[in-house]
Design a protein around this motif. Structure first.
Motif, PDB file in Angstrom:
ATOM      1  N   ALA A 198       0.840  -1.191   0.000  1.00 61.52           N
ATOM      2  CA  ALA A 198       0.000   0.000   0.000  1.00 61.52           C
ATOM      3  C   ALA A 198       0.880   1.247   0.000  1.00 61.52           C
ATOM      4  O   ALA A 198       2.097   1.179   0.184  1.00 61.52           O
ATOM      5  CB  ALA A 198      -0.922  -0.009   1.216  1.00 61.52           C
ATOM      6  N   ALA A 199       0.241   2.400  -0.186  1.00 60.80           N
ATOM      7  CA  ALA A 199       0.990   3.657  -0.268  1.00 60.80           C
ATOM      8  C   ALA A 199       1.773   3.944   1.008  1.00 60.80           C
ATOM      9  O   ALA A 199       2.826   4.590   0.963  1.00 60.80           O
ATOM     10  CB  ALA A 199       0.032   4.803  -0.574  1.00 60.80           C
TER      11      ALA A 199
ATOM     12  N   LEU B  18      -5.976  -9.411  -5.517  1.00 61.62           N
ATOM     13  CA  LEU B  18      -5.984  -8.157  -4.768  1.00 61.62           C
ATOM     14  C   LEU B  18      -5.508  -7.032  -5.673  1.00 61.62           C
ATOM     15  O   LEU B  18      -4.425  -7.117  -6.272  1.00 61.62           O
ATOM     16  CB  LEU B  18      -5.072  -8.260  -3.544  1.00 61.62           C
ATOM     17  CG  LEU B  18      -4.761  -6.957  -2.795  1.00 61.62           C
ATOM     18  CD1 LEU B  18      -6.033  -6.349  -2.216  1.00 61.62           C
ATOM     19  CD2 LEU B  18      -3.727  -7.208  -1.698  1.00 61.62           C
ATOM     20  N   GLY B  19      -6.302  -5.974  -5.768  1.00 64.79           N
ATOM     21  CA  GLY B  19      -5.924  -4.805  -6.556  1.00 64.79           C
ATOM     22  C   GLY B  19      -6.006  -3.540  -5.737  1.00 64.79           C
ATOM     23  O   GLY B  19      -6.951  -3.339  -4.973  1.00 64.79           O
ATOM     24  N   LEU B  20      -4.992  -2.666  -5.866  1.00 63.86           N
ATOM     25  CA  LEU B  20      -4.983  -1.375  -5.195  1.00 63.86           C
ATOM     26  C   LEU B  20      -5.650  -0.322  -6.081  1.00 63.86           C
ATOM     27  O   LEU B  20      -5.681  -0.448  -7.308  1.00 63.86           O
ATOM     28  CB  LEU B  20      -3.559  -0.922  -4.889  1.00 63.86           C
ATOM     29  CG  LEU B  20      -2.655  -1.819  -4.059  1.00 63.86           C
ATOM     30  CD1 LEU B  20      -1.326  -1.109  -3.811  1.00 63.86           C
ATOM     31  CD2 LEU B  20      -3.293  -2.233  -2.754  1.00 63.86           C
ATOM     32  N   ARG B  21      -6.153   0.718  -5.433  1.00 61.66           N
ATOM     33  CA  ARG B  21      -6.582   1.921  -6.141  1.00 61.66           C
ATOM     34  C   ARG B  21      -6.193   3.112  -5.283  1.00 61.66           C
ATOM     35  O   ARG B  21      -6.497   3.146  -4.089  1.00 61.66           O
ATOM     36  CB  ARG B  21      -8.089   1.907  -6.401  1.00 61.66           C
ATOM     37  CG  ARG B  21      -8.574   3.137  -7.167  1.00 61.66           C
ATOM     38  CD  ARG B  21     -10.016   2.980  -7.600  1.00 61.66           C
ATOM     39  NE  ARG B  21     -10.539   4.218  -8.201  1.00 61.66           N
ATOM     40  CZ  ARG B  21     -11.761   4.347  -8.698  1.00 61.66           C
ATOM     41  NH1 ARG B  21     -12.598   3.307  -8.682  1.00 61.66           N
ATOM     42  NH2 ARG B  21     -12.157   5.501  -9.216  1.00 61.66           N
ATOM     43  N   ASP B  22      -5.479   4.057  -5.867  1.00 60.23           N
ATOM     44  CA  ASP B  22      -4.967   5.214  -5.129  1.00 60.23           C
ATOM     45  C   ASP B  22      -4.146   4.773  -3.927  1.00 60.23           C
ATOM     46  O   ASP B  22      -4.193   5.379  -2.856  1.00 60.23           O
ATOM     47  CB  ASP B  22      -6.117   6.127  -4.690  1.00 60.23           C
ATOM     48  CG  ASP B  22      -6.928   6.660  -5.864  1.00 60.23           C
ATOM     49  OD1 ASP B  22      -6.323   6.922  -6.915  1.00 60.23           O
ATOM     50  OD2 ASP B  22      -8.166   6.783  -5.730  1.00 60.23           O
ATOM     51  N   GLY B  23      -3.405   3.689  -4.099  1.00 62.58           N
ATOM     52  CA  GLY B  23      -2.479   3.233  -3.067  1.00 62.58           C
ATOM     53  C   GLY B  23      -3.097   2.469  -1.921  1.00 62.58           C
ATOM     54  O   GLY B  23      -2.409   2.173  -0.945  1.00 62.58           O
ATOM     55  N   GLU B  24      -4.385   2.131  -2.022  1.00 64.33           N
ATOM     56  CA  GLU B  24      -5.066   1.399  -0.955  1.00 64.33           C
ATOM     57  C   GLU B  24      -5.729   0.141  -1.513  1.00 64.33           C
ATOM     58  O   GLU B  24      -6.200   0.143  -2.657  1.00 64.33           O
ATOM     59  CB  GLU B  24      -6.144   2.274  -0.302  1.00 64.33           C
ATOM     60  CG  GLU B  24      -5.607   3.514   0.381  1.00 64.33           C
ATOM     61  CD  GLU B  24      -4.696   3.185   1.555  1.00 64.33           C
ATOM     62  OE1 GLU B  24      -4.914   2.130   2.196  1.00 64.33           O
ATOM     63  OE2 GLU B  24      -3.763   3.963   1.820  1.00 64.33           O
ATOM     64  N   PRO B  25      -5.797  -0.942  -0.721  1.00 63.76           N
ATOM     65  CA  PRO B  25      -6.515  -2.135  -1.180  1.00 63.76           C
ATOM     66  C   PRO B  25      -7.958  -1.778  -1.519  1.00 63.76           C
ATOM     67  O   PRO B  25      -8.647  -1.137  -0.727  1.00 63.76           O
ATOM     68  CB  PRO B  25      -6.439  -3.074   0.027  1.00 63.76           C
ATOM     69  CG  PRO B  25      -5.244  -2.623   0.792  1.00 63.76           C
ATOM     70  CD  PRO B  25      -5.194  -1.138   0.613  1.00 63.76           C
ATOM     71  N   ARG B  26      -8.418  -2.208  -2.710  1.00 61.77           N
ATOM     72  CA  ARG B  26      -9.749  -1.796  -3.131  1.00 61.77           C
ATOM     73  C   ARG B  26     -10.565  -2.916  -3.777  1.00 61.77           C
ATOM     74  O   ARG B  26     -11.778  -2.992  -3.566  1.00 61.77           O
ATOM     75  CB  ARG B  26      -9.610  -0.623  -4.107  1.00 61.77           C
ATOM     76  CG  ARG B  26     -10.917  -0.057  -4.607  1.00 61.77           C
ATOM     77  CD  ARG B  26     -11.747   0.571  -3.500  1.00 61.77           C
ATOM     78  NE  ARG B  26     -13.068   0.972  -3.982  1.00 61.77           N
ATOM     79  CZ  ARG B  26     -13.331   2.176  -4.481  1.00 61.77           C
ATOM     80  NH1 ARG B  26     -12.358   3.098  -4.554  1.00 61.77           N
ATOM     81  NH2 ARG B  26     -14.543   2.475  -4.906  1.00 61.77           N
TER      82      ARG B  26
END
Length: 356
Positions: free
Chosen positions: A120-121, A167-175
């Motif tokens: 994560a970010a 698992l996919g991130l969006r804007d640096g967070e798990p989403r």
């Protein structure tokens, strides 16, 4: 073609002539995990060929990496490595490596079937704990720290209730997560693995899309949501609100593991053995010549522009990770370089002195 170290079947590969030039133009290299062969494979451009560099792990699956660190999810542990580029001159003369990932520590998770992982970010390593059907992080005391589980799973149990996998991130967070079923019984996903898969949004637990054929590897890239429908060998784009899906490309194998750089998607392909649990799916019916390797797809055109296929030793791939900005990395797990390389805090380094 390049053969790896001795194995029951020689590790070998072949690739299209443009693959090395593509990696050079992108200033990138690739990491590929294959739990079946027990290897982490580094794909590096080396003149007019791809150098396939193998390192041994016990059933490596999930990968997370950037220019500074690398994490590998293996059978009962997560191995963490750190890039120490200052050690590169000790590897070759003249120096050619622009990154050297050295083993730093190993966290024993127990055999929890770690699937996809991501940093994560804020630097936290998140990973899919498939056996317990949840997303986890690490601390110093626990085998793993459950942080989220699908709303359709009623409790934690080592029973692989929905085969949570992607698992996919969006804007640096798990989403985003993918699972092979919205099921809540021990290995309940197996009853409808052909088209029982789902894609869910962590923000509210909502199932975005269902009726998917063995979905894996959700990714947010270029303002769009992507997914591999492994059972169909398809790269699809999914509307994150409506769940509508559009096929972008098809590839000749069980598609699992993807990473993007610019307009290119690097997709892992696996063969499926008859003994594999992932049979009785569309790709098994449609394609008798299933291949294993890495296919490069232009996501704007939906066409395959380059490929590397394994011709020996590697039948199944789990993760594909782009190392952007690193052209010729090395991975060191043992030996003299590891024993005699030391990373110290900056304050301590200022007081290091060598005898004349």
């Amino acid at each position: 073609m390049h053969d790896g170290p001795h194995a029951a079947q020689p590790l070998a590969s072949a690739h299209t002539a443009n693959f090395p030039g593509l990696l050079r133009s992108l200033r990138a290299s690739l990491l590929v995990s294959t739990y079946q062969a027990g290897k982490l494979v580094v794909l590096r451009a080396d003149g007019e060929r791809i150098n396939t560099h193998f390192r041994t792990f016990n059933r490596p699956m999930g990968l997370a990496a950037d220019r500074e660190r690398l994490a590998v999810g293996a059978f009962a542990e997560i191995a963490e490595l750190r890039n120490m580029p200052a050690t590169a001159p000790r590897l070759a003369d003249p120096p050619r490596h622009d990154a050297v990932f050295l083993a730093r520590r190993t966290h024993i998770t127990g055999a929890i079937d770690v699937h996809e992982m991501a940093f994560a970010a804020d630097g936290t390593l998140w990973f899919v704990n498939t056996l317990f059907s949840c997303l986890c992080t690490l601390d110093e005391r626990s085998s793993f720290v459950p942080r989220w589980r699908p709303p359709w799973v009623g409790h934690y149990a080592p029973e692989d209730r929905c085969h949570l996998n992607g698992l996919g991130l969006r804007d640096g967070e798990p989403r985003y997560v993918s699972a092979l079923g919205a099921t809540d019984t021990p290995q309940g996903w197996r009853a409808n693995k052909r088209d029982g898969g789902v894609l869910a949004d962590l923000a509210d637990g909502r199932i975005i899309a269902e009726g998917l054929s063995m979905p894996h590897s959700p990714r947010w890239h270029d303002g769009r949501l992507w997914l591999l429908e492994s059972g169909r060998g398809a790269l699809v784009e999914i509307d994150p609100l409506s769940g509508a899906k559009r096929d972008v490309a098809r590839v000749p194998g069980f598609a699992r593991g993807i990473d993007f750089i610019g307009r290119f998607a690097f997709i892992g392909l696996s063969q499926l053995r008859e003994s594999n649990a992932f049979t009785d799916i569309p790709i098994t019916d449609d394609n008798s010549e299933r291949l294993s390797g890495v296919w490069v797809v232009d996501i704007e055109q939906g066409t395959t522009v380059a490929l590397l296929k394994f011709t020996g030793g590697v039948q199944e791939i789990f993760a594909v990770q782009v190392l952007a900005g690193l052209v010729f990395p090395e991975i060191i797990l043992e030996g003299d370089l590891l024993a005699t390389s030391y990373a110290l805090p900056d304050a301590a380094l200022r007081e290091v002195r060598f005898s004349a």
